[in-house]
Design a protein around this motif. Structure first.
Motif, short mmCIF file in Angstrom:
data_model
loop_
_atom_site.label_atom_id
_atom_site.label_comp_id
_atom_site.label_asym_id
_atom_site.label_seq_id
_atom_site.Cartn_x
_atom_site.Cartn_y
_atom_site.Cartn_z
N TYR A 1 -11.69 0.98 -0.34
CA TYR A 1 -10.85 0.77 -1.53
C TYR A 1 -11.44 -0.29 -2.47
O TYR A 1 -10.73 -0.92 -3.23
N MET B 1 -3.18 5.94 -8.77
CA MET B 1 -2.37 4.92 -8.08
C MET B 1 -2.59 3.54 -8.70
O MET B 1 -1.65 2.76 -8.88
N TRP B 2 -3.85 3.24 -9.04
CA TRP B 2 -4.17 1.89 -9.53
C TRP B 2 -3.58 1.64 -10.92
O TRP B 2 -2.93 0.62 -11.15
N TYR C 1 0.87 -1.18 0.00
CA TYR C 1 0.00 0.00 0.00
C TYR C 1 0.91 1.22 0.00
O TYR C 1 1.97 1.21 0.60
N SER D 1 -4.54 1.31 -2.65
CA SER D 1 -3.95 2.65 -2.49
C SER D 1 -3.45 2.88 -1.07
O SER D 1 -2.28 3.17 -0.85
N ALA E 1 -8.34 7.80 -7.22
CA ALA E 1 -7.66 6.54 -6.87
C ALA E 1 -7.11 5.84 -8.10
O ALA E 1 -6.17 5.04 -8.01
N SER F 1 -10.04 6.69 -1.80
CA SER F 1 -9.74 5.36 -2.34
C SER F 1 -10.84 4.76 -3.19
O SER F 1 -10.61 3.79 -3.92
N PHE G 1 -2.10 11.14 -3.77
CA PHE G 1 -2.60 10.32 -4.86
C PHE G 1 -2.11 10.80 -6.23
O PHE G 1 -2.22 10.08 -7.21
#
Length: 547
Positions: free
Chosen positions: A392, A365-366, A299, A347, A362, A357, A311
């Motif tokens: 999340y 990050m993903w 994470y 995240s 988000a 999240s 983020f």
């Protein structure tokens, strides 16, 4: 017309910068209010740098779902199954913190018969029989919203109670995985210990005996984040003992007719920090031969302390590379060649970051994790969570898809397992705000020709970015899939909805997903990535030898 003149001027300017090398300045477009970052790409499409598992993007269901067994019936929702089927092929990991507090309880024959008599699910195909009726689904969703609050409270207080789960919960879980086309990985309780602090396998063997009697084929894990056992339960297990526990489980599996060749993954350790690296080393020295892949968790940030800026921060995104490097260094020293997975990842830890999240932001990050993890050599990554407690998830408490679900779906449809080399070149001294990754296009898609490649990018800047393709593929026909928030401005980053090429994505009905249509660009047309957006570009005529 002024915008058209500006674009023509920009194109002319770009044609003149080649003499300055591969670096391109950020250019201010005249007669507009926006600054466009221009990035030139260097690609090698002659051969893949590596190939990940076709189930690379996989998902988890947190074991908290079974804290009250009735909520397992949510897995019979037709809407949830429709959403899940679209993410295949994939693994489904059932585990998490609460797996180490779960005790399997087999109901007796009379109870099972009574249950089946009183059940709403009977007759017909098993996938239809275990489908959740609408009235019951609506009631469970209301109750689940309350349950998630209670689970989050337990998480904050770090108070975990032992939970019994029955064969009916296993039936519902396996049916969901099987009917959705996912490969199930079941996480066993590792905190059942003997007086000598070795793993007590008796309860796990009862579970496996039941699963074998039902011919439920699945893979296995043992324990979740053993580095935190002492904090969660006052039990400390060193790496050597952990390895011996896994060897014990492997012997049990080898004695089974059904599970003698099933997968075993572990140790699901937290990302390297202090004694965690020693724990992984000790585990591999003892138990590496027991596992088919080494799993760890990642994470970026603490969900209770993070911010919107985290983020969108390239430095935060880059921490995945440094942590992955540490893990590979340990594994390659002790057990070279062992496959490495992110067995759980998202995240922010602690159940996610409230308001972040599960929102559009988000996705930065993903998507970066999907691109960077494949580039670094991680073979599978398990997204925490498909459905479950926390913020999340891919699917919300009403079982509606969130922005990261749509991002995952596009990735599944457009991105193949072959990783190609790409580099974004810019002489800007600012941190890189445009991050790009390149794969062969998913060969299972019949819409694209052999040799097609998929470029995907995330623009962390508020300003649009212009991508300049290498000359040898610059005339390829391109199909663009641009994802933006359904709402404008900075507030849009908190949105729970997303637009694909200007159209808000939503299900047609509970059993039907919308068509994910690309926008075809003319050969030679520049690729423009709007500010704070993601984009997939399929270069249909690339004729990549690697693909």
């Amino acid at each position: 017309m002024n915008s058209l003149k500006a674009l023509v001027s920009l194109t002319a300017l770009l044609l003149g910068v080649s003499s300055r090398g591969n670096h391109v300045e950020a250019i201010n477009m005249r007669n507009t209010n926006e600054s466009v970052f221009v990035i030139k790409l260097d690609m090698d499409i002659s051969h893949p740098t590596r190939r990940v598992d076709e189930r690379f993007l996989s998902v988890t269901i947190d074991a908290s779902l079974v804290a009250e067994e009735k909520f397992m019936y949510l897995l019979g929702s037709p809407k949830l199954r429709t959403l899940t089927k679209a993410l295949t092929p994939a693994f489904l990991r059932f585990g998490g913190t609460r797996q180490d507090f779960m005790i399997f309880h087999r109901q007796n024959a009379f109870q099972s018969k009574e249950y089946m008599t009183n059940s709403l699910f009977y007759l017909g195909d098993i996938c239809e029989r275990l489908e959740l009726p609408p009235l019951l689904e609506n009631q469970l969703k209301k109750e689940w919203a309350v349950q998630t609050f209670l689970l989050q409270k337990e998480e904050l207080q770090r108070k975990y109670r032992r939970v019994k789960f029955s064969d009916h919960a296993v039936d519902l879980l396996y049916s969901f995985a099987n009917c959705s086309g996912l490969d199930l990985i079941f996480g066993l309780n590792a905190l059942l210990r003997t007086s000598g602090n070795s793993w007590d396998s008796h309860n796990a063997e009862k579970l496996m005996d039941y699963c074998e009697s039902k011919e439920y084929f699945m893979s296995w894990e043992l324990g979740n984040e053993p580095n935190s056992y002492e904090k969660k339960a006052g039990i400390r297990v060193d790496g050597t003992q952990l390895g011996q526990d896994f060897l014990h489980l492997r012997k049990i599996l080898q004695q089974s007719k059904l599970y003698n060749s099933s997968g075993l993954y572990g140790p699901d350790i937290g990302q390297p920090r202090d004694h965690r690296r020693d724990l992984l080393t000790g585990f591999l020295e003892t138990g590496a031969e027991a596992i088919d892949a080494c799993t760890w968790h990642h994470y970026y940030v603490n969900g209770r302390e993070t911010s919107l800026e985290d983020f969108l921060d390239p430095a935060v995104l880059d921490t995945l590379a440094s942590k992955t490097k540490e893990v590979f260094e340990t594994i390659n020293t002790v057990s070279p060649g062992k496959k490495v997975w992110l067995g759980e990842t998202s995240s922010a830890y602690g159940g996610g970051a409230l308001g972040l999240s599960d929102s559009f932001v988000a996705g930065f990050m993903w998507l970066d994790k999907l691109g960077l993890a494949a580039k670094l050599g991680l073979d599978v990554i398990m997204r925490q969570v498909l459905i479950g407690a926390g913020t999340y998830h891919l699917v919300d408490d009403n079982l509606d898809p969130l922005p990261d679900y749509w991002l995952s779906l596009l990735y599944k449809r457009l991105v193949g397992p072959e990783v190609l080399k790409v580099e974004a070149l810019s002489n800007s001294k600012q941190p890189k705000r445009l991050r790009v990754y390149l794969h062969c296009t998913n060969k299972k898609s019949t819409r694209f020709r052999k040799g097609a490649i998929t470029l995907f990018a995330l623009n962390l800047s508020k300003n649009p970015a212009l991508i300049i393709l290498p000359s040898h593929i610059s005339n390829s026909t391109v199909e663009a899939f641009v994802l933006e928030s359904a709402e404008s401005g900075e507030e849009g980053l908190y949105s729970k909805s997303v637009k694909l090429n200007g159209e808000v994505l939503k299900m047609v009905d509970d059993r039907t997903l919308p068509p994910l249509k690309g926008s075809e660009l003319s050969p030679g047309e520049q690729l423009k990535v709007p500010g704070l957006s993601f984009a997939f570009y399929v270069l249909k005529d690339a004729q990549a030898a690697a693909c």
